[in-house]
Scaffold this motif. Structure first.
Motif, short mmCIF file in Angstrom:
data_model
loop_
_atom_site.label_atom_id
_atom_site.label_comp_id
_atom_site.label_asym_id
_atom_site.label_seq_id
_atom_site.Cartn_x
_atom_site.Cartn_y
_atom_site.Cartn_z
N THR A 155 0.82 -1.21 0.00
CA THR A 155 0.00 0.00 0.00
C THR A 155 0.85 1.26 0.00
OG1 THR A 155 -0.16 -0.20 2.40
CG2 THR A 155 -1.96 -1.09 1.11
N ARG A 236 -6.63 -0.08 3.32
CA ARG A 236 -5.73 -0.76 2.38
C ARG A 236 -4.73 -1.64 3.15
NH1 ARG A 236 -4.17 4.15 -1.91
NH2 ARG A 236 -6.18 5.21 -1.75
N TRP A 253 0.53 -2.02 -4.69
CA TRP A 253 -0.70 -1.27 -4.97
C TRP A 253 -0.38 -0.02 -5.77
CZ3 TRP A 253 -5.59 -1.58 -1.80
CH2 TRP A 253 -5.65 -2.76 -1.03
#
Length: 754
Positions: A155, A236, A253
């Motif tokens: 993330t 996330r 991500w």
């Protein structure tokens, strides 16, 4: 909710999924290079060959369950100083409940190591390792390696990997990380989750869709699509950590303004880099997730993939619990104990005994803040329901306290505790016998919560999101979905107090002090001497496990056992203790003869070699002692699911284990651990392999075969005076791995090199 697109599939402009037969103005090879994964791996690869990578990481992390063994190995392998930031956290064994002074002793050991070699020391109770790495270390576009399976910083835009200790050793002494270019799976998010749905709900449904079919095994997950931007950073992070339970290798991500804000809040704005796939990116498959359709979910015992909608369990508990109890009878068939979930069904609903929200996937500011908002809506008290909440770092705890959420939860009976990973692996908040515990932690494997079937104990853990755990807790402990507390709440902006770390964290990176003496407690021991691979091997089968999957928790239990982690001799006594209590005794009985061989005790060694006469082998004992090593061997269908802890392999080696046989290794990291400890990683396709405990396996010319790169090894099984041949596979062993196997361990290999 979730749709799997098998085979090579495009993502167009981060907005659309397209199959190969649709027209795109780019070649497949170029489209593969448009993934974020390719860009990061290319940047970190030193081999010049994108098929066979040698990766150099930007940072690394170890923690108190693993760092003593890792550092002892690195020191024996020639460690001079840390040339990349290396974080030592103390988040797994902070309570000192077992083992006397050992926990504090290893913390002193780690501090002296950070001073000597230039490391970063995070004292106990300050942060769980992954939270500290996110907050203070990793950057967008970089790579980190950490000695824990839940290493996921995708993330933040960091493609990071959890590995066993020997792989960390390689990084500590400046060696590369070998990896064949992995397949990459896109996780395509669209829509927006309901206000009562949390990150665990999303993660569990992904795991349910991909675990059993192996859709993402040892692959990289690349989170893309328009749905990502609607998720907060804490949301996330909660999903990202749980990707480990899908058996993927790592994750990455897309990054955006929320990631930039995250780094700015934590005083590291320069760590941000905008990342997204190219306009046409080609993946080896796509997991399409409609976030709008995700519902509050629960993973019942004994795996995160055993997922149901909470409402379905509430509506039909008898049939669903009957399946769980059936599985429990299989899991505990050798322990003469029985799980009884039916007792939890009452006229009021399903009674739950305990709730835990903790660790790298749950102890976030947002999760705990929203738990308090649910608590404020309820008029019910906790009663005998035990609710335990662990913020993932002291800065998070500080901020929750500042906004009043902690005091409010404490007033309602919640037990607020410091940053600690213990509940995730059975070192804290172990529930009572036959209790039902709901947890926002990472795993619910058998006995991972700390129960011990060998002494008649059994408990069950279900995984749920913190929102539904709060809904259950503040409904008198009756299983409840957060859907019943549907509301929209604005989470206040998080403010990070960096003084919490600055005042206690030792940051010696770039400033090693070689004159510092290492601090050793009485139970910190070096690894035993290990022999190089001999010309031939005579092995005895010490255990045969026919479960579909054998977890690292079953190979070496977590919890209190880890208190002995710095003493390889003591911790090895717990190997397979909850799965096959006879293993340790059988392995040690065989090891007696290997020790006799090494000590040149002809009379004792001759007793063991007597079995070779069944083959007509009349080689003098004195010659056999020079050419034929003695050891034990373990068979399990798919060993190594779960933790990266190297003890799952090294404890076997300490007891004289020299090989594993399986259908396949559940994770790359466990297979790597076996190799790095000098254990031959055999496979055998037929799950009906005719192998029994106390069988002998003779492997002639094994050293030559390993050296030559043989992919098949012919052995001879000896049972009750009868023999038969068996052909084992030794596939995908790289040249570097062969050298480690020949040396007998990674430690030996580096000793020889230096």
């Amino acid at each position: 909710m979730i749709k799997l697109h098998e085979g090579r599939t495009y993502v167009i402009n981060n907005e659309k999924i397209a199959k190969l037969d649709e027209q795109v103005r780019i070649t497949p090879d170029e489209a593969v290079k448009n993934t974020m994964t390719y860009a990061i791996l290319e940047k970190h690869n030193t081999s010049g060959n994108m098929k066979n990578l040698q990766l150099k990481f930007d940072s690394m992390g170890v923690y108190d369950n693993t760092y003593v063994g890792i550092l002892q190995t690195a020191r024996a392998s020639g460690l001079k100083e840390f040339d990349i930031p290396c974080v030592f956290t103390n988040c797994h064994n902070c309570l000192c409940a077992v083992g006397g002074t050992i926990n504090a002793d290893v913390h002193k050991y780690a501090l002296s190591a950070c001073q000597k070699y230039g490391g970063i020391y995070v004292p106990p109770h300050q942060a769980v390792i992954h939270q500290y790495m996110r907050e203070m270390i990793v950057k967008s576009g970089d790579m980190s390696i950490v000695s824990d399976s839940h290493t996921r910083y995708g993330t933040q835009g960091s493609l990071s990997i959890g590995e066993g200790g020997p792989e960390l050793v390689k990084q500590m002494i400046g060696k590369g990380y070998a990896l064949d270019y992995p397949k990459v799976i896109a996780v395509f998010f669209k829509g927006q989750p309901k206000s009562y749905v949390g990150p665990m709900d999303v993660a569990l449904n992904i795991i349910k869709a991909v675990f059993k079919n192996g859709f993402v095994k040892n692959k990289v997950l690349e989170f893309v699509g328009p749905g990502v931007e609607g998720l907060s950073m804490d949301f996330r992070n909660g999903i990202d950590t749980m990707t480990t339970e899908s058996t993927c290798l790592s994750s990455i991500w897309t990054t955006d303004e929320k990631v930039a804000e995250y780094f700015t809040i934590h005083g590291r704005p320069d760590a941000y880099k905008k990342m997204k796939p190219g306009s046409v990116a080609l993946y080896d498959g796509v997991i399409e997730v409609d976030l709008d359709k995700v519902v509050p979910s629960i993973a019942l015992p004994f795996h995160p993939s055993n997922v149901y909608a909470i409402d379905d369990v509430i509506a039909n508990p008898k049939d669903i619990f009957a399946e769980v109890e059936k599985e429990a009878r299989r899991v505990f068939e050798n322990n003469n104990i029985e799980l009884n979930l039916m007792d939890k069904i009452s006229k009021d609903g399903i009674k739950v005994d305990q709730g835990v929200v903790a660790g790298c996937c749950a102890g976030s500011f947002e999760n705990i803040y929203l738990m308090n908002k649910i608590a404020e809506k309820s008029q019910k008290r906790l009663g005998d329901f035990g609710l335990n909440v662990y913020p993932a770092s002291q800065p998070i705890m500080y901020e929750l306290n500042k906004v009043g959420a902690l005091n409010s939860l404490i007033e309602k009976g919640t037990r607020i505790k410091t940053a600690f990973c213990g509940p995730c692996f059975g070192a804290g908040d172990t529930p009572g016998n036959n209790d039902f515990s709901i947890r926002h932690t990472t795993r619910n494997f058998p006995n991972r919560e700390g129960s011990n079937p060998a002494t008649g104990q059994i408990a069950s853990v279900a995984l749920m999101d913190a929102r539904s755990i709060a809904a259950t807790a503040f409904n008198g402990g009756i299983l409840t979905s957060a859907k019943d507390y549907s509301f929209d709440v604005e989470v206040p902006k998080y403010e990070f107090n960096d003084k919490v770390y600055k005042n206690v964290v030792y940051n010696g990176f770039g400033n090693p002090k070689p004159e510092v003496e290492m601090v050793y407690g009485p139970d910190i021991k070096d690894w035993p001497e290990m022999e190089a691979l001999t010309d031939n091997l005579l092995l005895k089968v010490a255990s045969v496990i026919r479960d579909e999957v054998t977890t690292t928790d079953e190979l070496i239990p977590s919890g209190e056992t880890a208190s002995y982690r710095s003493n390889p001799y003591k911790i090895s006594e717990f190997t397979l203790i909850r799965k096959d209590p006879n293993y340790v005794g059988k392995a040690k009985a065989t090891q007696v003869y290997e020790k006799a061989r090494i000590a040149n005790d002809v009379e004792k060694a001759a007793e063991y070699y007597e079995v070779l006469k069944t083959l007509g082998n009349e080689t003098p004992v004195e010659q056999l002692m020079k050419t034929t090593g003695i050891g034990s061997i373990l068979y399990a269908k798919r060993p190594g699911d779960g933790s990266a802890r190297e003890y799952a392999a090294s404890c076997q080696k300490v007891l004289g284990g020299l090989a594993n046989i399986c259908i396949e290794y559940a994770t790359k990291r466990y297979r790597s651990n076996c190799i790095n400890w000098g254990m031959l990683p055999f496979t055998y396709d037929d799950d009906n392999i005719d192998l029994m405990v106390d069988d002998y396996l003779y492997l002639p010319n094994i050293r030559s075969l390993v050296a030559e790169g043989a992919t098949e090894v012919e052995g001879i099984i000896i049972r009750n005076g009868e023999t038969r041949n068996i052909v084992l596979k030794l596939e995908n062993v790289s040249e570097a791995e062969r050298e480690v196997l020949l040396a007998g361990s990674l430690i030996n290999f580096y000793k020889d090199e230096f």
